[in-house]
Design a protein around this motif. Structure first.
Motif, PDB file in Angstrom:
ATOM      1  N   VAL A 677       0.832  -1.208   0.000  1.00 21.21           N
ATOM      2  CA  VAL A 677       0.000   0.000   0.000  1.00 21.21           C
ATOM      3  C   VAL A 677       0.865   1.255   0.000  1.00 21.21           C
ATOM      4  O   VAL A 677       0.616   2.217  -0.750  1.00 21.21           O
ATOM      5  CB  VAL A 677      -0.949  -0.019   1.216  1.00 21.21           C
ATOM      6  N   LEU A 678       1.886   1.266   0.829  1.00 26.65           N
ATOM      7  CA  LEU A 678       2.747   2.447   0.934  1.00 26.65           C
ATOM      8  C   LEU A 678       3.537   2.672  -0.351  1.00 26.65           C
ATOM      9  O   LEU A 678       3.695   3.815  -0.803  1.00 26.65           O
ATOM     10  CB  LEU A 678       3.699   2.296   2.119  1.00 26.65           C
ATOM     11  N   ARG A 679       4.031   1.613  -0.950  1.00 28.18           N
ATOM     12  CA  ARG A 679       4.777   1.760  -2.208  1.00 28.18           C
ATOM     13  C   ARG A 679       3.858   2.238  -3.334  1.00 28.18           C
ATOM     14  O   ARG A 679       4.273   3.038  -4.174  1.00 28.18           O
ATOM     15  CB  ARG A 679       5.447   0.441  -2.584  1.00 28.18           C
ATOM     16  N   SER A 680       2.636   1.741  -3.332  1.00 23.86           N
ATOM     17  CA  SER A 680       1.682   2.190  -4.349  1.00 23.86           C
ATOM     18  C   SER A 680       1.433   3.688  -4.227  1.00 23.86           C
ATOM     19  O   SER A 680       1.305   4.398  -5.228  1.00 23.86           O
ATOM     20  CB  SER A 680       0.361   1.422  -4.211  1.00 23.86           C
ATOM     21  N   GLU A 681       1.382   4.170  -2.993  1.00 24.28           N
ATOM     22  CA  GLU A 681       1.197   5.609  -2.781  1.00 24.28           C
ATOM     23  C   GLU A 681       2.396   6.386  -3.302  1.00 24.28           C
ATOM     24  O   GLU A 681       2.265   7.435  -3.939  1.00 24.28           O
ATOM     25  CB  GLU A 681       0.978   5.885  -1.300  1.00 24.28           C
ATOM     26  N   LEU A 682       3.591   5.881  -3.061  1.00 22.97           N
ATOM     27  CA  LEU A 682       4.797   6.599  -3.446  1.00 22.97           C
ATOM     28  C   LEU A 682       4.996   6.673  -4.959  1.00 22.97           C
ATOM     29  O   LEU A 682       5.634   7.601  -5.455  1.00 22.97           O
ATOM     30  CB  LEU A 682       6.020   5.945  -2.793  1.00 22.97           C
ATOM     31  N   VAL A 683       4.477   5.710  -5.684  1.00 17.11           N
ATOM     32  CA  VAL A 683       4.670   5.740  -7.138  1.00 17.11           C
ATOM     33  C   VAL A 683       3.535   6.458  -7.851  1.00 17.11           C
ATOM     34  O   VAL A 683       3.582   6.642  -9.069  1.00 17.11           O
ATOM     35  CB  VAL A 683       4.826   4.318  -7.730  1.00 17.11           C
ATOM     36  N   SER A 684       2.527   6.882  -7.121  1.00 18.65           N
ATOM     37  CA  SER A 684       1.429   7.633  -7.737  1.00 18.65           C
ATOM     38  C   SER A 684       1.876   9.059  -8.021  1.00 18.65           C
ATOM     39  O   SER A 684       2.476   9.720  -7.173  1.00 18.65           O
ATOM     40  CB  SER A 684       0.216   7.650  -6.801  1.00 18.65           C
ATOM     41  N   VAL A 685       1.599   9.545  -9.209  1.00 18.54           N
ATOM     42  CA  VAL A 685       1.976  10.916  -9.566  1.00 18.54           C
ATOM     43  C   VAL A 685       0.932  11.913  -9.067  1.00 18.54           C
ATOM     44  O   VAL A 685       1.243  13.068  -8.800  1.00 18.54           O
ATOM     45  CB  VAL A 685       2.141  11.050 -11.095  1.00 18.54           C
ATOM     46  N   ARG A 686      -0.284  11.480  -8.945  1.00 19.25           N
ATOM     47  CA  ARG A 686      -1.374  12.347  -8.496  1.00 19.25           C
ATOM     48  C   ARG A 686      -1.327  12.503  -6.981  1.00 19.25           C
ATOM     49  O   ARG A 686      -1.126  11.533  -6.246  1.00 19.25           O
ATOM     50  CB  ARG A 686      -2.713  11.718  -8.897  1.00 19.25           C
ATOM     51  N   ARG A 687      -1.472  13.718  -6.487  1.00 22.25           N
ATOM     52  CA  ARG A 687      -1.517  13.925  -5.041  1.00 22.25           C
ATOM     53  C   ARG A 687      -2.761  13.239  -4.475  1.00 22.25           C
ATOM     54  O   ARG A 687      -3.824  13.256  -5.088  1.00 22.25           O
ATOM     55  CB  ARG A 687      -1.528  15.419  -4.705  1.00 22.25           C
ATOM     56  N   HIS A 688      -2.637  12.696  -3.289  1.00 20.87           N
ATOM     57  CA  HIS A 688      -3.727  11.881  -2.741  1.00 20.87           C
ATOM     58  C   HIS A 688      -4.968  12.706  -2.463  1.00 20.87           C
ATOM     59  O   HIS A 688      -6.081  12.188  -2.469  1.00 20.87           O
ATOM     60  CB  HIS A 688      -3.259  11.176  -1.450  1.00 20.87           C
ATOM     61  N   ASN A 689      -4.804  14.017  -2.219  1.00 17.05           N
ATOM     62  CA  ASN A 689      -5.935  14.861  -1.863  1.00 17.05           C
ATOM     63  C   ASN A 689      -6.308  15.846  -2.971  1.00 17.05           C
ATOM     64  O   ASN A 689      -7.035  16.815  -2.722  1.00 17.05           O
ATOM     65  CB  ASN A 689      -5.633  15.634  -0.571  1.00 17.05           C
ATOM     66  N   ALA A 690      -5.813  15.617  -4.182  1.00 16.19           N
ATOM     67  CA  ALA A 690      -6.133  16.522  -5.290  1.00 16.19           C
ATOM     68  C   ALA A 690      -7.618  16.433  -5.618  1.00 16.19           C
ATOM     69  O   ALA A 690      -8.198  15.347  -5.669  1.00 16.19           O
ATOM     70  CB  ALA A 690      -5.304  16.169  -6.520  1.00 16.19           C
ATOM     71  N   MET A 691      -8.237  17.600  -5.821  1.00 14.55           N
ATOM     72  CA  MET A 691      -9.661  17.659  -6.131  1.00 14.55           C
ATOM     73  C   MET A 691      -9.857  18.390  -7.448  1.00 14.55           C
ATOM     74  O   MET A 691      -9.136  19.341  -7.751  1.00 14.55           O
ATOM     75  CB  MET A 691     -10.426  18.412  -5.034  1.00 14.55           C
ATOM     76  N   ASP A 692     -10.836  17.952  -8.208  1.00 12.62           N
ATOM     77  CA  ASP A 692     -11.213  18.677  -9.416  1.00 12.62           C
ATOM     78  C   ASP A 692     -12.145  19.811  -9.026  1.00 12.62           C
ATOM     79  O   ASP A 692     -13.198  19.588  -8.422  1.00 12.62           O
ATOM     80  CB  ASP A 692     -11.918  17.743 -10.405  1.00 12.62           C
ATOM     81  N   GLY A 693     -11.755  21.036  -9.368  1.00 17.99           N
ATOM     82  CA  GLY A 693     -12.625  22.176  -9.100  1.00 17.99           C
ATOM     83  C   GLY A 693     -12.461  22.796  -7.733  1.00 17.99           C
ATOM     84  O   GLY A 693     -13.243  23.669  -7.347  1.00 17.99           O
ATOM     85  N   GLY A 694     -11.474  22.395  -6.963  1.00 19.42           N
ATOM     86  CA  GLY A 694     -11.275  23.010  -5.654  1.00 19.42           C
ATOM     87  C   GLY A 694      -9.982  22.526  -5.015  1.00 19.42           C
ATOM     88  O   GLY A 694      -9.378  21.563  -5.459  1.00 19.42           O
ATOM     89  N   TYR A 695      -9.575  23.210  -3.951  1.00 22.45           N
ATOM     90  CA  TYR A 695      -8.367  22.811  -3.239  1.00 22.45           C
ATOM     91  C   TYR A 695      -8.351  23.483  -1.876  1.00 22.45           C
ATOM     92  O   TYR A 695      -9.072  24.457  -1.622  1.00 22.45           O
ATOM     93  CB  TYR A 695      -7.106  23.183  -4.023  1.00 22.45           C
ATOM     94  N   GLY A 696      -7.543  22.938  -0.982  1.00 19.03           N
ATOM     95  CA  GLY A 696      -7.360  23.525   0.334  1.00 19.03           C
ATOM     96  C   GLY A 696      -5.977  24.141   0.451  1.00 19.03           C
ATOM     97  O   GLY A 696      -5.037  23.731  -0.234  1.00 19.03           O
ATOM     98  N   SER A 697      -5.838  25.095   1.342  1.00 24.65           N
ATOM     99  CA  SER A 697      -4.570  25.824   1.460  1.00 24.65           C
ATOM    100  C   SER A 697      -3.432  24.947   1.978  1.00 24.65           C
ATOM    101  O   SER A 697      -2.264  25.284   1.792  1.00 24.65           O
ATOM    102  CB  SER A 697      -4.754  27.032   2.389  1.00 24.65           C
ATOM    103  N   HIS A 698      -3.756  23.820   2.632  1.00 25.06           N
ATOM    104  CA  HIS A 698      -2.723  22.940   3.188  1.00 25.06           C
ATOM    105  C   HIS A 698      -2.602  21.632   2.412  1.00 25.06           C
ATOM    106  O   HIS A 698      -1.933  20.694   2.871  1.00 25.06           O
ATOM    107  CB  HIS A 698      -3.025  22.631   4.660  1.00 25.06           C
ATOM    108  N   ASP A 699      -3.212  21.536   1.252  1.00 27.43           N
ATOM    109  CA  ASP A 699      -3.220  20.266   0.513  1.00 27.43           C
ATOM    110  C   ASP A 699      -1.816  19.796   0.163  1.00 27.43           C
ATOM    111  O   ASP A 699      -1.483  18.615   0.326  1.00 27.43           O
ATOM    112  CB  ASP A 699      -4.054  20.406  -0.767  1.00 27.43           C
ATOM    113  N   ILE A 700      -0.988  20.705  -0.353  1.00 28.67           N
ATOM    114  CA  ILE A 700       0.371  20.321  -0.747  1.00 28.67           C
ATOM    115  C   ILE A 700       1.159  19.865   0.475  1.00 28.67           C
ATOM    116  O   ILE A 700       1.851  18.833   0.446  1.00 28.67           O
ATOM    117  CB  ILE A 700       1.079  21.491  -1.453  1.00 28.67           C
ATOM    118  N   HIS A 701       1.050  20.619   1.555  1.00 24.26           N
ATOM    119  CA  HIS A 701       1.763  20.290   2.786  1.00 24.26           C
ATOM    120  C   HIS A 701       1.353  18.909   3.293  1.00 24.26           C
ATOM    121  O   HIS A 701       2.211  18.088   3.667  1.00 24.26           O
ATOM    122  CB  HIS A 701       1.461  21.352   3.838  1.00 24.26           C
TER     123      HIS A 701
END
Length: 723
Positions: A677-701
């Motif tokens: 599970v952890l390795r699958s997360e690390l090889v994903s290019v998409r941020r885990h909390n990326a949203m279409d049409g919105g974002y939070g100020s701490h998402d990148i962090h």
């Protein structure tokens, strides 16, 4: 015109703001000779009759009259009417949407379907409007056809036929965009559209048209993009910058399928620009539509090709996960001599970094370079992007510090309503933990009203902000404990908590004892968290907390117990209150109790059966908190990991919390489910909390924190990497 409008029972219908008896006046306003009246009517249509895309009975009743307006040459600004019709009729309900409709939504869904049917039935008129004398109508008609007409093959043929004879550059771009829309809506035609777009991208004379073709190709058939798309687009942007003011390209625009000489536009014709033709007469009105047009006009002012930014955004959306290509393209844009192009690139850089993982050092440094530009919009846009990056902003640290020193007037921003806030440059530097932000925070603490976010900035700086402890204490001692106490004290308490400034215990106790009724619980929570952060240094608060735990009053017993445990380490004193909290009817109270019990470790082993029973609770977050606490009090790793991994798959929002626990457990065994599970997360290019049409100020962090925790958990079983 409007025959039969008075026979409609408008008063029996409703729109977003009540009875629809004002709709006839709005429709007549759309036909007015007064530009301000037309704009006010259009604002009313979008604001009430088609509010946020909704379709009411009165919206349906408007459709025949809107078609009358669209085809009457005497009506001005008909392009806006065509756009309104496209919006009303262009809503699609797919099978998933239909399956999720409940009883309360059936009427609305039926209205959408009837609107789509009614507008589609009349969409044949757009075939004529695509060659209308009004360029604003010609600008709106292609997308209307692509969205609404039942015969996409005919639409596509017309778009291709019209392109070589259309004199306006912006309308030509709309024709290409409409072809992309056809391909997206009718996938069997995607190959045919992509082939045509590919030829346009390589052979069209206008750089803007070639860029539009590439953008649409990226949307509907990204595999058809040329391998050297970045240098191609960069070259097109350079060509566009060299065009005369107004952005007009060569007047001939050949269709790659036809004889260029046979289809050429009259070379003697005067070039017509979008600014001169498509936008029509501009008026200043207090309506939302007027404000949006005014903002768009400000953005476009002085731009040689005001539509270029939209084309580039479309291209970036189409490039999707090709992060290296998008980064290289944005780096080129950020080096452009055109400030407006750099403003667009800064904003698009923020969008890229929010959604996708990648090596951004060069891009961030280039964004930082914009901070010294004299154009205020460019420097401001750069500082706002850097503010969201936290640790990723490190390549721009020196540029941030230089701007901070150069512009002390921007350290704190004041607003017409609400408390002041720190400027984005201060926050960006503080979030890097850079001590060069401390003078700005010290100055903020000297102002009559303390910035609401100063405490969070101090927390990010940690030990570097230690010189501010005295000022925080002094300001907290001055806070009047009236109805405004929470707003004034909470930033100071957060700052003291971030510094673990135990010497401030007397000032914090004063607040805890004197918390007013209004927002008193909030204020007590902030004070208790500060005392808890001080640990044993706040031992003089122990008698007060022992008394409170038996009669909590405005403070939660769980919060009091957490603070008392952190200060005294007396498990026997806090365990009864925490067990009681675990039985609360409020989920948030049970979660807080579970977290606090976990902090006691084996001393709370007696609650393990209760925590185990919560692993099947319907609330996701309570399950996660209970599982983590169960491991902390029992040391039983296997059942905790199984529960946590199950919820990891159910919701991306719990992943940071889960990863924190797994990382604390030690190196994850090679080949285990957790390692996978952890390795699958690390090889994903998409941020885990990326949203279409919105974002939070701490998402990148938060996402970068997740990646760091995954690597930490895997340490010793191989090195995790991101793509």
């Amino acid at each position: 015109m409007f025959s039969g409008i008075d026979e409609v029972d408008w008063a029996s219908m409703e729109h977003a703001y009540g009875p629809a008896d004002d709709v006839p006046e709005l429709l007549r306003g759309l036909a007015s000779q007064d530009p301000a009246e037309r704009e006010a009517a259009l604002d009313g249509m979008y604001g009430a009759v088609h509010h946020q895309g909704d379709v009411y009975a009165c919206t349906l009743a408007c459709i025949p009259f809107l078609f009358e307006l669209a085809v009457d040459p005497a009506v001005q600004d008909r392009g806006s009417v065509v756009e309104l019709l496209t919006s009303i009729g262009g809503f699609d309900l797919d099978e998933d949407d239909e399956a999720e409709i409940d009883e309360d939504e059936i009427e609305g869904a039926a209205n959408y379907a009837m609107a789509a049917a009614a507008v589609t039935a009349g969409a044949g008129v757009f075939f004529e409007l695509i060659a209308d004398e009004d360029p604003g109508v010609r600008l709106a008609a292609p997308l209307a056809l692509a969205t609404l007409h039942r015969h996409p093959v005919r639409v596509l043929a017309l778009l291709r036929e019209r392109l070589p004879v259309e004199p306006d550059e912006e309308v030509r771009l709309a024709l290409v965009e409409a072809a992309g829309r056809v391909a997206l809506r009718h996938r069997p035609l995607a190959g045919r559209v992509a082939e045509w777009l590919g030829r346009l991208a390589s052979r069209a004379h206008s750089p803007g048209l070639r860029l539009a073709a590439l953008a649409q190709l990226a949307r509907c058939s990204p595999d058809g993009l040329p391998g050297d798309v970045v240098p191609v687009v960069s070259g097109l942007l350079r060509e566009m910058r060299s065009l005369p003011e107004g952005g007009a390209a060569e007047k001939d625009c050949p269709d790659p399928d036809r004889d260029p000489e046979a289809e050429a536009v009259d070379p003697e014709a005067e070039p017509v620009t979008a600014a001169e033709t498509c936008r029509g007469e501009q008026v200043a009105t207090p309506t939302l539509v007027g404000q949006l047009r005014s903002l768009a006009a400000q953005e476009s002012a002085g731009r040689g090709a005001p539509w270029a930014a939209d084309l580039l955004r479309t291209l970036h959306v189409g490039l999707d996960d090709r992060v290296a290509d998008r980064t290289a393209l944005l780096a080129d844009q950020l080096r452009s001599p055109d400030r407006r192009q750099r403003i667009d690139a800064v904003r698009m850089s923020g969008g890229l970094i929010r959604a996708w993982r990648g090596p951004y050092e060069e891009l961030v440094a280039l964004v930082g370079d914009q901070l010294s530009d004299p154009e205020p919009r460019l420097a401001e846009a750069a500082s706002h992007v850097l503010e969201e990056l936290f640790g990723l902003a490190a390549p721009a640290a020196d540029a941030l510090a230089a701007r901070l020193e150069d512009r002390p007037g921007d350290w704190v921003k004041s607003w017409a309503s609400g408390p002041p806030g720190l400027g984005s440059t201060v926050k960006a530097l503080a979030r890097l933990g850079d001590a060069r932000a401390v003078p700005a925070l010290a100055a903020a603490l000297e102002l009559p009203r303390v910035a609401h976010d100063v405490g969070f900035a101090v927390g990010h700086l940690g030990a570097a902000a230690r010189p501010l402890a005295g000022a925080l204490r002094s300001r907290l001692a001055e806070v009047e404990l009236d109805e405004g106490a929470y707003d004034r004290a909470s930033p100071l308490l957060a700052g003291l908590a971030g510094l673990r400034a135990g010497e401030a215990t007397p000032e914090v106790l004063r607040v805890l004892r004197g918390a007013p009724e209004y927002r008193g619980e909030w204020l007590c929570t902030a004070a208790l968290r500060a005392l808890g952060s001080f640990g044993p240094a706040a031992r003089e608060a122990v008698p007060e907390l022992r008394a409170l735990i038996s009669r909590p009053g405005t403070a939660s017993a769980t919060e009091v117990a957490e603070a008392l445990w952190a200060i005294s380490g007396d498990a026997d004193a806090v365990l009864p209150a925490l067990i009681e909290g675990l039985q609360s009817h409020q989920v948030h109270e049970r979660r807080a109790a579970a977290v606090a019990l976990g902090s006691l470790g084996p001393r709370a082993a007696v609650v393990a059966p209760r925590l185990r029973g919560l692993l099947a609770h319907e609330d996701l977050w309570l399950r996660v908190d209970a599982a983590i606490a169960l491991w902390e009090v029992s040391g039983r790793t296997q059942e905790t990991v199984e529960a946590l991994l199950s919820d990891w798959e159910r919701s991306r929002h719990v992943r940071v919390r889960v990863a924190e626990c797994v990382a604390r457990m030690g190196p994850v065994p090679e080949g285990s489910a957790a390692a996978h599970v952890l390795r699958s997360e690390l090889v994903s290019v998409r941020r885990h909390n990326a949203m279409d049409g919105g974002y939070g100020s701490h998402d990148i962090h938060e996402d970068e924190k997740l990646l760091a925790l995954c690597r930490q958990a895997l340490r010793g079983t191989g090195k995790g990497t991101t793509a």
